[in-house]
Enzyme design. Structure first.
Site, PDB file in Angstrom:
ATOM      1  N   LYS A  14     -30.631 -17.699  -9.018  1.00 48.15           N
ATOM      2  CA  LYS A  14     -29.840 -18.413  -8.006  1.00 48.15           C
ATOM      3  C   LYS A  14     -30.630 -18.621  -6.714  1.00 48.15           C
ATOM      4  O   LYS A  14     -30.683 -19.720  -6.171  1.00 48.15           O
ATOM      5  CB  LYS A  14     -28.529 -17.656  -7.692  1.00 48.15           C
ATOM      6  CG  LYS A  14     -27.648 -17.424  -8.912  1.00 48.15           C
ATOM      7  CD  LYS A  14     -26.358 -16.722  -8.551  1.00 48.15           C
ATOM      8  CE  LYS A  14     -26.527 -15.292  -8.056  1.00 48.15           C
ATOM      9  NZ  LYS A  14     -27.022 -14.332  -9.053  1.00 48.15           N
ATOM     10  N   ARG A  89     -17.437 -14.521  -5.889  1.00 52.33           N
ATOM     11  CA  ARG A  89     -17.721 -13.540  -6.935  1.00 52.33           C
ATOM     12  C   ARG A  89     -16.453 -12.905  -7.484  1.00 52.33           C
ATOM     13  O   ARG A  89     -16.530 -12.086  -8.395  1.00 52.33           O
ATOM     14  CB  ARG A  89     -18.559 -12.438  -6.309  1.00 52.33           C
ATOM     15  CG  ARG A  89     -19.986 -12.393  -6.817  1.00 52.33           C
ATOM     16  CD  ARG A  89     -20.627 -11.283  -6.039  1.00 52.33           C
ATOM     17  NE  ARG A  89     -21.799 -10.728  -6.578  1.00 52.33           N
ATOM     18  CZ  ARG A  89     -23.020 -11.106  -6.242  1.00 52.33           C
ATOM     19  NH1 ARG A  89     -23.228 -12.123  -5.438  1.00 52.33           N
ATOM     20  NH2 ARG A  89     -24.052 -10.465  -6.726  1.00 52.33           N
ATOM     21  N   ARG A 128     -39.005  -7.745  -9.882  1.00 49.87           N
ATOM     22  CA  ARG A 128     -38.803  -8.060  -8.462  1.00 49.87           C
ATOM     23  C   ARG A 128     -38.749  -6.771  -7.639  1.00 49.87           C
ATOM     24  O   ARG A 128     -39.260  -6.715  -6.527  1.00 49.87           O
ATOM     25  CB  ARG A 128     -37.509  -8.869  -8.269  1.00 49.87           C
ATOM     26  CG  ARG A 128     -37.363  -9.396  -6.843  1.00 49.87           C
ATOM     27  CD  ARG A 128     -36.086 -10.174  -6.638  1.00 49.87           C
ATOM     28  NE  ARG A 128     -34.928  -9.338  -6.863  1.00 49.87           N
ATOM     29  CZ  ARG A 128     -33.677  -9.781  -6.879  1.00 49.87           C
ATOM     30  NH1 ARG A 128     -33.430 -11.068  -6.690  1.00 49.87           N
ATOM     31  NH2 ARG A 128     -32.687  -8.954  -7.076  1.00 49.87           N
ATOM     32  N   ARG A 134     -36.763  -4.337  -3.198  1.00 45.59           N
ATOM     33  CA  ARG A 134     -35.313  -4.453  -2.981  1.00 45.59           C
ATOM     34  C   ARG A 134     -34.632  -3.244  -3.618  1.00 45.59           C
ATOM     35  O   ARG A 134     -34.845  -2.964  -4.797  1.00 45.59           O
ATOM     36  CB  ARG A 134     -34.798  -5.776  -3.586  1.00 45.59           C
ATOM     37  CG  ARG A 134     -33.621  -6.327  -2.805  1.00 45.59           C
ATOM     38  CD  ARG A 134     -33.205  -7.664  -3.303  1.00 45.59           C
ATOM     39  NE  ARG A 134     -31.901  -7.580  -3.967  1.00 45.59           N
ATOM     40  CZ  ARG A 134     -31.183  -8.633  -4.333  1.00 45.59           C
ATOM     41  NH1 ARG A 134     -31.644  -9.842  -4.115  1.00 45.59           N
ATOM     42  NH2 ARG A 134     -30.021  -8.485  -4.917  1.00 45.59           N
ATOM     43  N   ARG A 145     -24.712  -3.811 -11.826  1.00 49.59           N
ATOM     44  CA  ARG A 145     -24.464  -5.160 -11.280  1.00 49.59           C
ATOM     45  C   ARG A 145     -24.089  -6.135 -12.389  1.00 49.59           C
ATOM     46  O   ARG A 145     -23.200  -6.960 -12.223  1.00 49.59           O
ATOM     47  CB  ARG A 145     -25.697  -5.660 -10.525  1.00 49.59           C
ATOM     48  CG  ARG A 145     -25.713  -5.205  -9.062  1.00 49.59           C
ATOM     49  CD  ARG A 145     -27.096  -5.127  -8.496  1.00 49.59           C
ATOM     50  NE  ARG A 145     -27.791  -6.393  -8.386  1.00 49.59           N
ATOM     51  CZ  ARG A 145     -29.123  -6.505  -8.387  1.00 49.59           C
ATOM     52  NH1 ARG A 145     -29.875  -5.428  -8.495  1.00 49.59           N
ATOM     53  NH2 ARG A 145     -29.689  -7.679  -8.254  1.00 49.59           N
TER      54      ARG A 145
HETATM   55  P1  AP5 Z   1     -33.626 -14.660  -8.138  1.00 51.63           P
HETATM   56  O1  AP5 Z   1     -33.773 -16.110  -7.903  1.00 51.63           O
HETATM   57  O2  AP5 Z   1     -33.833 -13.726  -7.022  1.00 51.63           O
HETATM   58  O3  AP5 Z   1     -32.220 -14.361  -8.873  1.00 51.63           O
HETATM   59  P2  AP5 Z   1     -30.763 -14.273  -8.280  1.00 51.63           P
HETATM   60  O4  AP5 Z   1     -29.864 -14.934  -9.276  1.00 51.63           O
HETATM   61  O5  AP5 Z   1     -30.724 -14.756  -6.887  1.00 51.63           O
HETATM   62  O6  AP5 Z   1     -30.555 -12.695  -8.408  1.00 51.63           O
HETATM   63  P3  AP5 Z   1     -30.014 -11.635  -7.352  1.00 51.63           P
HETATM   64  O7  AP5 Z   1     -30.496 -10.292  -7.815  1.00 51.63           O
HETATM   65  O8  AP5 Z   1     -30.302 -12.045  -5.985  1.00 51.63           O
HETATM   66  O9  AP5 Z   1     -28.493 -11.720  -7.664  1.00 51.63           O
HETATM   67  P4  AP5 Z   1     -27.399 -10.735  -7.260  1.00 51.63           P
HETATM   68  O10 AP5 Z   1     -26.198 -11.529  -7.603  1.00 51.63           O
HETATM   69  O11 AP5 Z   1     -27.491  -9.406  -7.902  1.00 51.63           O
HETATM   70  O12 AP5 Z   1     -27.686 -10.420  -5.739  1.00 51.63           O
HETATM   71  P5  AP5 Z   1     -26.991 -10.814  -4.394  1.00 51.63           P
HETATM   72  O13 AP5 Z   1     -28.024 -10.801  -3.364  1.00 51.63           O
HETATM   73  O14 AP5 Z   1     -26.139 -12.012  -4.559  1.00 51.63           O
HETATM   74  O15 AP5 Z   1     -34.599 -14.274  -9.338  1.00 51.63           O
HETATM   75  C1  AP5 Z   1     -34.768 -12.937  -9.758  1.00 51.63           C
HETATM   76  C2  AP5 Z   1     -36.244 -12.674 -10.075  1.00 51.63           C
HETATM   77  O16 AP5 Z   1     -36.618 -13.464 -11.201  1.00 51.63           O
HETATM   78  C3  AP5 Z   1     -37.204 -13.067  -8.949  1.00 51.63           C
HETATM   79  O17 AP5 Z   1     -38.244 -12.144  -8.875  1.00 51.63           O
HETATM   80  C4  AP5 Z   1     -37.724 -14.451  -9.381  1.00 51.63           C
HETATM   81  O18 AP5 Z   1     -39.003 -14.708  -8.883  1.00 51.63           O
HETATM   82  C5  AP5 Z   1     -37.698 -14.337 -10.882  1.00 51.63           C
HETATM   83  N1  AP5 Z   1     -37.419 -15.623 -11.550  1.00 51.63           N
HETATM   84  C6  AP5 Z   1     -36.597 -16.626 -11.102  1.00 51.63           C
HETATM   85  N2  AP5 Z   1     -36.576 -17.644 -11.985  1.00 51.63           N
HETATM   86  C7  AP5 Z   1     -37.391 -17.277 -13.021  1.00 51.63           C
HETATM   87  C8  AP5 Z   1     -37.769 -17.908 -14.242  1.00 51.63           C
HETATM   88  N3  AP5 Z   1     -37.330 -19.135 -14.574  1.00 51.63           N
HETATM   89  N4  AP5 Z   1     -38.597 -17.251 -15.065  1.00 51.63           N
HETATM   90  C9  AP5 Z   1     -39.081 -16.011 -14.737  1.00 51.63           C
HETATM   91  N5  AP5 Z   1     -38.757 -15.361 -13.577  1.00 51.63           N
HETATM   92  C10 AP5 Z   1     -37.924 -15.985 -12.745  1.00 51.63           C
HETATM   93  O19 AP5 Z   1     -25.997  -9.571  -4.167  1.00 51.63           O
HETATM   94  C11 AP5 Z   1     -26.475  -8.270  -3.894  1.00 51.63           C
HETATM   95  C12 AP5 Z   1     -25.287  -7.360  -3.597  1.00 51.63           C
HETATM   96  O20 AP5 Z   1     -24.606  -7.803  -2.413  1.00 51.63           O
HETATM   97  C13 AP5 Z   1     -24.192  -7.316  -4.671  1.00 51.63           C
HETATM   98  O21 AP5 Z   1     -24.483  -6.370  -5.672  1.00 51.63           O
HETATM   99  C14 AP5 Z   1     -22.956  -6.935  -3.822  1.00 51.63           C
HETATM  100  O22 AP5 Z   1     -22.925  -5.554  -3.546  1.00 51.63           O
HETATM  101  C15 AP5 Z   1     -23.204  -7.677  -2.516  1.00 51.63           C
HETATM  102  N6  AP5 Z   1     -22.601  -9.024  -2.507  1.00 51.63           N
HETATM  103  C16 AP5 Z   1     -23.277 -10.206  -2.399  1.00 51.63           C
HETATM  104  N7  AP5 Z   1     -22.429 -11.239  -2.427  1.00 51.63           N
HETATM  105  C17 AP5 Z   1     -21.181 -10.710  -2.559  1.00 51.63           C
HETATM  106  C18 AP5 Z   1     -19.891 -11.288  -2.676  1.00 51.63           C
HETATM  107  N8  AP5 Z   1     -19.693 -12.615  -2.665  1.00 51.63           N
HETATM  108  N9  AP5 Z   1     -18.824 -10.441  -2.793  1.00 51.63           N
HETATM  109  C19 AP5 Z   1     -18.982  -9.098  -2.809  1.00 51.63           C
HETATM  110  N10 AP5 Z   1     -20.188  -8.492  -2.705  1.00 51.63           N
HETATM  111  C20 AP5 Z   1     -21.285  -9.292  -2.595  1.00 51.63           C
HETATM  112 MG    MG Z   2     -30.291 -13.847  -4.985  1.00 50.06          MG
END
Ligand code: AP5
Ligand code: MG
Length: 190
Positions: A14, A89, A128, A134, A145
């Site tokens: 994402k 979410r 990552r 992170r 997660r």
């Molecule tokens: P990346 O692009 O970083 O993936 P992502 O989908 O953004 O994954 P996240 O880990 O950021 O998602 P998340 O939902 O757990 O975290 P968030 O910050 O939202 O890619 C991942 C890796 O893969 C990178 O190293 C990238 O380079 C690599 N990659 C990308 N594309 C690739 C490909 N095609 N091939 C190979 N490698 C590739 O949330 C974190 C925490 O915050 C949650 O757990 C929760 O506690 C809180 N939170 C956030 N939003 C909310 C909400 N709306 N409500 C409640 N709590 C929330």
């Molecule tokens: Mg992300």
């Protein structure tokens, strides 16, 4: 206005794809994860509360997240449109987003959902974790997660599917190949 939701499990790409989308379509990127990590880095009261929850892989309360979103919507109400990453979410968040957008006579154009199998998610996130440090990218939190996503977040896809706004996209392959698939979807709704 073009208002996109980029949906998918942790590690589905994402954040990676959002960067490319905002370059091409000049949208405002709202990642609730990034906003929360900013609060943690600034050691705000909200950040201190959120950190424990984030490190366990559970979801931060809907109230906190919706408050942050409403602020961003107000800041950029004149446009050009939004890309929501990691939000909504829960179905409660989706309902609140709908209400907030309606206040500005806006709506979600499309939800693009990145499909990636669990083994690949774990592989990407462990990698990552090594590269960026992170703190939620360790095996235990990654697994939680993904479990939380399956239980609490998948229903959000059904919510948008009922409104015919849900479009799944294959999230496997090169970053550019996936981006091309996303562009095809966006150009159809634009
Ligand atoms: P990346 O692009 O970083 O993936 P992502 O989908 O953004 O994954 P996240 O880990 O950021 O998602 P998340 O939902 O757990 O975290 P968030 O910050 O939202 O890619 C991942 C890796 O893969 C990178 O190293 C990238 O380079 C690599 N990659 C990308 N594309 C690739 C490909 N095609 N091939 C190979 N490698 C590739 O949330 C974190 C925490 O915050 C949650 O757990 C929760 O506690 C809180 N939170 C956030 N939003 C909310 C909400 N709306 N409500 C409640 N709590 C929330
Ligand atoms: Mg992300």
């Amino acid at each position: 206005m073009l208002n996109l939701i980029l949906f998918g499990p942790p590690g589905s790409g994402k954040g990676t794809q959002s960067e490319k989308i905002i370059q091409k379509y000049k949208l405002v990127h709202i990642s609730t994860g990034d906003l929360l990590r900013e609060e943690v880095a600034n050691q705000t009261e909200l950040g201190m509360k959120a950190k424990k929850i984030m490190d366990s892989g559970e979801l931060v309360s809907d109230r906190i997240v919706i408050g942050m979103i409403r602020k961003k919507l107000e800041e950029h109400r004149a446009g050009p449109g939004f890309i929501f990453d990691g939000f909504p979410r829960t179905v409660a968040q989706a309902r609140e987003l709908r209400k907030a957008l309606t206040d500005y006579d806006e709506e979600i154009s499309v939800m693009i959902s990145l499909d990636v199998p669990r083994e690949e998610l774990v592989k990407r996130l462990l990698n990552r974790g090594k590269e960026t440090g992170r703190t939620d990218d360790n095996l235990e939190t990654i697994n939680n997660r993904i479990d939380v996503y399956e239980k609490q977040t998948i229903p959000v896809a059904h919510y948008y599917d009922k409104m015919r706004k849900y479009v799944p996209v294959d999230g496997m392959g090169s970053i550019d190949a996936i981006f091309k698939r996303i562009v095809k979807v966006i150009d159809q709704v634009k």
